[in-house]
Design an enzyme around this catalytic site. Sequence first.
Site, PDB file in Angstrom:
ATOM      1  N   VAL A 154       0.803  -1.209  -0.007  1.00 58.24           N
ATOM      2  CA  VAL A 154      -0.020  -0.015   0.032  1.00 58.24           C
ATOM      3  C   VAL A 154       0.777   1.290   0.066  1.00 58.24           C
ATOM      4  CG1 VAL A 154      -0.187   0.163   2.414  1.00 58.24           C
ATOM      5  CG2 VAL A 154      -1.964   1.108   1.142  1.00 58.24           C
ATOM      6  N   CYS A 155       0.289   2.081  -0.954  1.00 52.68           N
ATOM      7  CA  CYS A 155       0.977   3.615  -0.636  1.00 52.68           C
ATOM      8  C   CYS A 155       0.148   4.554  -0.511  1.00 52.68           C
ATOM      9  CB  CYS A 155       1.969   3.688  -1.951  1.00 52.68           C
ATOM     10  SG  CYS A 155       1.108   3.710  -3.554  1.00 52.68           S
ATOM     11  N   GLY A 156       0.300   5.575  -1.283  1.00 52.73           N
ATOM     12  CA  GLY A 156      -0.963   6.776  -1.402  1.00 52.73           C
ATOM     13  C   GLY A 156      -1.770   6.631  -2.350  1.00 52.73           C
TER      14      GLY A 156
END
Length: 470
Positions: free
Chosen positions: A428-430
């Site tokens: 997961v990232c932004g």
Amino acid sequence: MFFHQRFIPGLAIYSYLVGDEKSKRCAVIDPTRDCDEYLRIAKREGLRITHVLETHVHADFVSGSAELKDRLGAEVQIVSSGLGGKEWVPPYADHVAGDGDEISLGNVRLKALHTPGHTYEHLCWSLYDDTRSRETPWLIFTGDFLFVGDVGRPDLLGKDARQKLAHQLYESVFGVLPGLPEFTEVFPGHGAGSLCGKALGSRGSTTVGFERRYNGSLQKRSEAEWVSSLLEGMPIAPPYFLRMKKVNAEGPKIIGPELPGQRRFSAEQVHERTCQECLIVDVRTKEAFAASHIPGSINIPLGQNLPTWAGWVLPYDRPTLIVPDDPLDVPEVVTHLLRVGFDDVQGYLEGGINDWQTHGYPINRLETISVHELADRRKAASGRLFVLDVRTEAEWDGGHLEGAHHIHGGTLEDRFAEIPRDRPVAVVCGSGYRASIASSFLKREGYEDVMNVLGGMSAWKAAKLPTTTE
């Protein structure tokens, strides 16, 4: 006076072309390596580029000074600072400037102002228009010394140099800057998005007086307190910054007017490894990469952040082959890579991934899931699902999934040991962009059960799913 500000998103670089409309002489300040735009503007305006001025030895992109001179001829003078010692004077410099040195373009003059702290040799260039005032600078080009809302970071040359540079930066801020009039306009070397400072603003200019009043880094306090506040929360510097320093200090390779990387490779040639040791960089969207990609390829989707992430994660000692969505994208990709020193782009896959597939060659896929699927799987997996958060420290501190493991995406290759191989990994990232890059590295490293969480933490928060700051 002629004035042009050029902005390059992603790397958030500002460079400038200024000149005297009467004499028709002009100067380029801190050019990037792709210099066609400076040449086009000068030709359009009937100007002759006589000088190329540098504020300092850059860390985040390859200087275009030598490239520009190669295109224009020997009469062009490259002016670099000589105030940091011989090791910081590029070999291509024609004139080594000292504090107070002036460059005349006619009625327009540029005067060097030594402002060390971001680097030892750093100069600002004050601009005087003699038709208006010979004594008062109208503009100042501050490079990486003073930004809109911040000052340059003093920690890019390592721990040993950090304290000395921080002291010099304090002296420049509170000893040199007060000598400028409040109304002098400030034009910095970078804007929001650059890692050369901590809190850069998005506007392209400001004034000395506005920054003096509202820039937190210009508020006087003890040196120890000021340095501590400046360095607190400073983002991690990409490792390629040190390489760029070395490339610029030693003098970059001249590329010439013909853009490299235009050779077409067939699917058969790529499969038979015609490009020996080539790193395959897939610049298609994260969704396209997930659906089908060449095994072992790295996904960095084409966009303004491509050069930053290429510098973060790609090796400089291997030739590169591009997998584009459209062959027309290749020049833009190559330009992005050249700006951060990837000179050995061999070419691109002709026919793209479709040609690869129709030849029957092996393909890989990357699973993608929504944030709602992630929430459901976390419940169903009873703690077996490993959530890898590849955002920055500041983003992580602002809220993350409980039980997630944090590794900045730029440092992933050094920390594979922290990621289990016997558990499914959700990255997961932004938004899913950085997670796709990280996922492609995990897949290349042999991790089998990897998934990219589309929408990332932006979607997670929008769906009002729980986060923690602990």
